[in-house]
Design a protein around this motif. Structure first.
Motif, short mmCIF file in Angstrom:
data_model
loop_
_atom_site.label_atom_id
_atom_site.label_comp_id
_atom_site.label_asym_id
_atom_site.label_seq_id
_atom_site.Cartn_x
_atom_site.Cartn_y
_atom_site.Cartn_z
N GLY A 72 30.24 29.11 44.59
CA GLY A 72 30.02 29.39 46.07
C GLY A 72 31.33 29.90 45.97
O GLY A 72 30.91 31.33 46.83
N GLY A 73 31.82 29.77 46.07
CA GLY A 73 33.17 30.61 46.09
C GLY A 73 33.55 32.06 45.39
O GLY A 73 33.29 33.14 45.82
N LEU A 74 33.59 31.49 43.99
CA LEU A 74 32.98 32.56 42.87
C LEU A 74 32.07 33.66 43.83
O LEU A 74 31.94 35.09 42.95
CB LEU A 74 32.90 32.40 42.17
CG LEU A 74 34.33 31.71 41.00
CD1 LEU A 74 33.88 31.17 39.94
CD2 LEU A 74 35.03 32.42 40.87
N ARG A 75 30.80 33.23 44.39
CA ARG A 75 29.58 33.81 44.15
C ARG A 75 30.36 35.36 44.79
O ARG A 75 29.83 36.06 45.45
CB ARG A 75 28.62 33.25 45.13
CG ARG A 75 27.53 33.79 45.31
CD ARG A 75 26.80 33.95 43.71
NE ARG A 75 25.38 34.88 43.92
CZ ARG A 75 25.18 36.86 43.83
NH1 ARG A 75 26.77 37.65 43.80
NH2 ARG A 75 24.21 36.60 44.22
N ARG A 76 31.03 35.12 46.26
CA ARG A 76 31.61 36.32 47.00
C ARG A 76 32.06 37.50 46.21
O ARG A 76 32.93 38.44 46.64
CB ARG A 76 32.69 35.43 48.16
CG ARG A 76 32.03 34.63 49.14
CD ARG A 76 33.25 33.94 49.97
NE ARG A 76 33.54 34.70 50.37
CZ ARG A 76 35.04 34.17 51.26
NH1 ARG A 76 35.58 33.43 50.43
NH2 ARG A 76 35.71 35.76 51.12
N ALA A 77 32.69 37.07 45.32
CA ALA A 77 33.22 38.64 44.92
C ALA A 77 32.46 39.07 42.75
O ALA A 77 33.10 39.14 42.98
CB ALA A 77 34.92 37.90 44.48
N LEU A 78 32.05 38.07 42.94
CA LEU A 78 31.51 37.97 41.68
C LEU A 78 29.91 38.24 41.66
O LEU A 78 29.21 37.73 42.33
CB LEU A 78 31.93 36.81 40.27
CG LEU A 78 33.14 37.56 39.73
CD1 LEU A 78 33.27 35.55 39.11
CD2 LEU A 78 34.20 38.11 38.91
N PRO A 79 29.13 38.68 40.58
CA PRO A 79 27.54 39.02 40.61
C PRO A 79 27.32 37.18 39.99
O PRO A 79 28.18 36.44 39.31
CB PRO A 79 27.00 39.47 38.75
CG PRO A 79 27.97 40.57 38.94
CD PRO A 79 29.87 39.41 39.46
#
Length: 761
Positions: A692-699
């Motif tokens: 969920g945190g990576l989803r803010r910056a990555l596809p």
């Protein structure tokens, strides 16, 4: 009625307390002198609590300094006094059991003349460090000279100068760090026992008083004679010059091949009558034998201090008017400006501006590009390891670690200091037609390119030295080079948290706790390079990449609040929280594996995170049930992952679980852990927080793949492939449903199917 001016002693006390108050405000922010009465309410600052972390880091620093001082003394005793059991290896390699009788004999007998001379040389070198490094740490090149306004106080000039020397004696933390452990160890091995720290502190303060007087003389003379530009260049030279006595003073305990031992053995007898030599005699003397060195030492110190004060008064006989800005505003002549000529402009505007700042600031240039070579070369030269270059070039792990260290040290002095070097002009970054995070990304790319130069040169020389191509060495070199850009991003991100652009004191513009955190992360990567398994090294590279991305994401949240003295970004779930939780989960697994089952670590991690999020009222905590068809996505993902897991078990011929032959209670306990506890805790960490945190910056596909890879790394090598497939299925289910119930069902179905298959087998 005009109040009477303060007496001499009160003036000295007030000025010294003013400096102490300033130091406490800089370091502790909360430890201060409080007087009675009310004061105006101040603007509340940002609630960080970082001073406690900085205070805790002082303990390992003191322990490390004391350990170095101990081995310095014992190693000199073994070599110079020709102690048979430890002369060849030195005290560090001999071991505590071998050194115990040697230490007992050393405490019972007075120091030999050779050992006393060597200790005199060591104290003299450390005294030079306490003098040169404070001069080269930034105060000399500051445009404002505090003595120019201190002389306006209604205090006699002599009292003012004595107060200045006193506060520089007491408030020299670097001098205390290098001198106090050495004098304490001399007193300890002279048989003074637990009184050694007090007698060592007294001896240390005597040397620091002489260093403070000489420092004041040098500082005053240079301020009166040189322009700010010349002072900046001289400060760069002093910062470099201070490294040589430091490494030479520390080299006595590093080995037996350094040339410092030869210098110590050749110390002339007259050095015993200098202040460092008399201090060694005083600390080592017993009974009435201490009277003569004590009287001579105090007499010498008093005469030197009075002579220094007379020279200070002569320096200031025409007043306190430094060169200041008289020569700082020189304009370039029109002939020197090459207008109309085309020049190559590599990089972006931000990167060219950064290079211009680097070339203008000589101190920054020396510390960034020259200091790594001096540190590495000085350690090899003074410890006698310069003759072992063949060992460096023939050891792949040592070579890769050395190249990586050179690159990351450049980053620590450059990329980590990105915001700090902006100074008061940081607000200009917010006016550029480029987002601040993009400007920082461009700076990180520039410093990564510069930091790669040193390891590339070293690795090229090593490959040219080799008679034949070595794939193991080339692979470690590539891993070391791959870590440099990652650590450039980590350094810039940590620099955002470490920098305080609103601070007026240079000492608090960078919070030291984050510097030690960066060094700790660097040490972990070096340890991974030294590990023998390629799989472990690749796993750590992936973890480092995820950590760099997570820290960068958290730094982006902090950037809009840098220039606000009180506001901080709202508490929000980020990928960094998930990585911290994953590391905590891994550590708790190891600690609790013997006492409890490993899944209890996940339960404890889950409870702790939930408690932290509840107390801080964090936004964006993953939802459990509300989503788009979580049951449907969970069931489908469980079927796919279970089939893949059983197929991998058949192909790899994994051994069946031992629970098949155990009792029913073990099977029920394993079923409860695998179907209830593990899905709840692990999916909250890896899908809810990390993905969920990576989803803010990555596809979506990159966030799902990264989360699945990190999830697989927490499993044994034989289970990594099915765990990766499980992570992909759980990640897709979470992405499609938006609720944690879906990946929990995937995980529970996978574990239940594998457990049923193993029990049946």
């Amino acid at each position: 009625m005009t109040p009477a001016p303060p007496t001499a002693w009160r003036a000295v006390w007030l000025l010294t307390r003013l400096r102490l108050q300033r130091l406490l405000n800089v370091s502790g922010k909360g430890l201060a002198f409080h007087r009675g009465g009310k004061s105006r309410p101040a603007t509340p600052g940002k609630k960080r609590g970082r001073w406690l972390l900085g205070a805790l880091l002082v303990l390992p620093m003191l322990f490390a300094s004391g350990n170095i001082a101990r081995h310095n003394l014992l190693n000199m005793h073994c070599l110079l006094d020709q102690v048979t059991v430890c002369q060849a290896k030195g005290s560090l390699q001999a071991g505590e059991r071998v050194m115990a009788p040697v230490i007992a004999h050393l405490i019972e007998q007075p120091f030999s003349a050779a050992l006393a001379g060597a200790l005199t040389l060591q104290l003299a070198l450390l005294w030079l460090v306490s003098l040169l490094l404070p001069l080269g740490m930034g105060e000399l090149s500051k445009p404002d000279w505090d003595l120019e306004w201190l002389v306006t106080l209604p205090v006699d000039k002599g009292n003012l100068l004595w107060a200045r020397v006193l506060e520089r004696t007491l408030l020299n933390p670097l001098g205390l760090l290098v001198l106090w452990p050495g004098t304490t160890m001399i007193a300890w091995y002279s048989g003074q026992g637990w009184f050694s720290p007090l007698s060592g502190l007294f001896a240390c303060l005597l040397l620091l008083a002489l260093a403070a007087m000489l420092r004041t003389l040098i500082d005053t003379g240079l301020r009166l004679a040189l322009s700010p530009a010349q002072l900046g260049n001289l400060q760069a030279l002093l910062s470099v010059a201070g490294l040589f006595p430091m490494y030479m003073g520390m080299s006595f305990g590093m080995g037996t091949g350094g040339f410092a031992h030869a210098w110590a053995a050749a110390m002339p007898a007259w050095t015993g009558w200098t202040p460092p030599g008399l201090l060694v005699s005083l600390l080592n003397a017993r009974g009435a034998a201490a009277a003569l060195p004590a009287v001579l030492l105090l007499t010498q110190c008093l005469c030197l201090m009075l002579l220094g004060m007379a020279l200070l008064r002569r320096q200031l006989r025409h007043g306190v008017v430094g060169a200041g800005q008289r020569e700082a505003g020189r304009k370039r002549s029109p002939a020197s400006q090459s207008a109309g000529k085309w020049r190559a402009r590599p990089g972006t505007v931000i990167q060219r501006r950064e290079l211009t700042l680097l070339l203008r600031d000589r101190n920054f240039l020396v510390q960034t590009l020259l200091m790594p070579l001096l540190i590495l070369g000085g350690q090899a030269l003074f410890s006698g390891q310069a003759r072992d270059l063949h060992e460096l070039l023939s050891s792949p792990a040592l070579l890769a670690s050395t190249g990586f260290f050179l690159g990351t040290y450049v980053l620590m002095m450059s990329a980590f200091q990105t915001l700090n070097k902006e100074g008061g002009a940081l607000w200009l970054l917010y006016t550029f037609p480029v987002a601040v995070d993009q400007a920082l990304r461009q700076k990180a790319q520039l410093w990564a390119a510069l930091a790669l130069l040193y390891p590339l040169i070293l690795f090229s020389a090593a490959l040219a030295w080799q008679d034949a191509w070595r794939w193991d060495m080339a692979g470690l070199m590539l891993l070391a080079l791959a870590g440099i850009p990652l650590y450039s991003a980590i350094a810039v991100a940590l620099g955002v948290f470490a920098s305080d652009p609103l601070a007026t004191e240079a000492a608090v513009k960078i919070r030291p706790a984050y510097t030690y955190l960066y060094l700790l992360l660097t040490g972990l990567y070096i340890a991974a390079l030294a590990a023998g398994s390629l799989a472990q090294q690749l796993v750590f590279v992936v973890l480092t990449a995820a950590l760099a991305l997570a820290l960068w994401q958290k730094a982006r949240d902090e950037i809009p609040y840098l220039l606000d003295p009180s506001a901080s970004p709202p508490a929000r779930v980020t990928a960094a929280d998930g990585l911290i939780a994953a590391m905590l989960f891994f550590i708790l697994q190891i600690l609790l594996l013997i006492l409890l089952k490993d899944k209890v670590a996940g339960v404890l991690t889950y409870v702790l995170l939930r408690l932290v999020y509840w107390r801080s009222k964090t936004a964006g905590v993953p939802r459990m049930t509300r989503g788009r068809h979580p049951w449907r996505w969970g069931t489908a993902g469980a079927a796919v992952s279970a089939l893949c897991g059983i197929a991998c078990t058949l192909v790899l011929q994994a051994p069946a679980a031992a629970a098949a032959g155990g009792n029913s209670w073990d099977s029920l306990w394993l079923l409860a852990l695998g179907v209830l506890a593990a899905p709840l805790c692990e999916e909250f960490i890896f899908r809810g927080l990390i993905q969920g945190g990576l989803r803010r910056a990555l596809p979506a596909w990159q966030a799902i793949g990264t989360g699945a890879a990190l999830f697989a790394m927490m499993h044994p090598p034989s289970a990594m492939l099915p765990a990766f497939v499980l992570g992909l299925c759980a990640g897709i289910a979470y992405e499609r449903s938006g609720a944690l119930l879906a990946p929990m069902l995937v995980h529970a179905g996978y574990n239940a199917a594998l457990l049923a298959y193993q029990l049946h087998a």
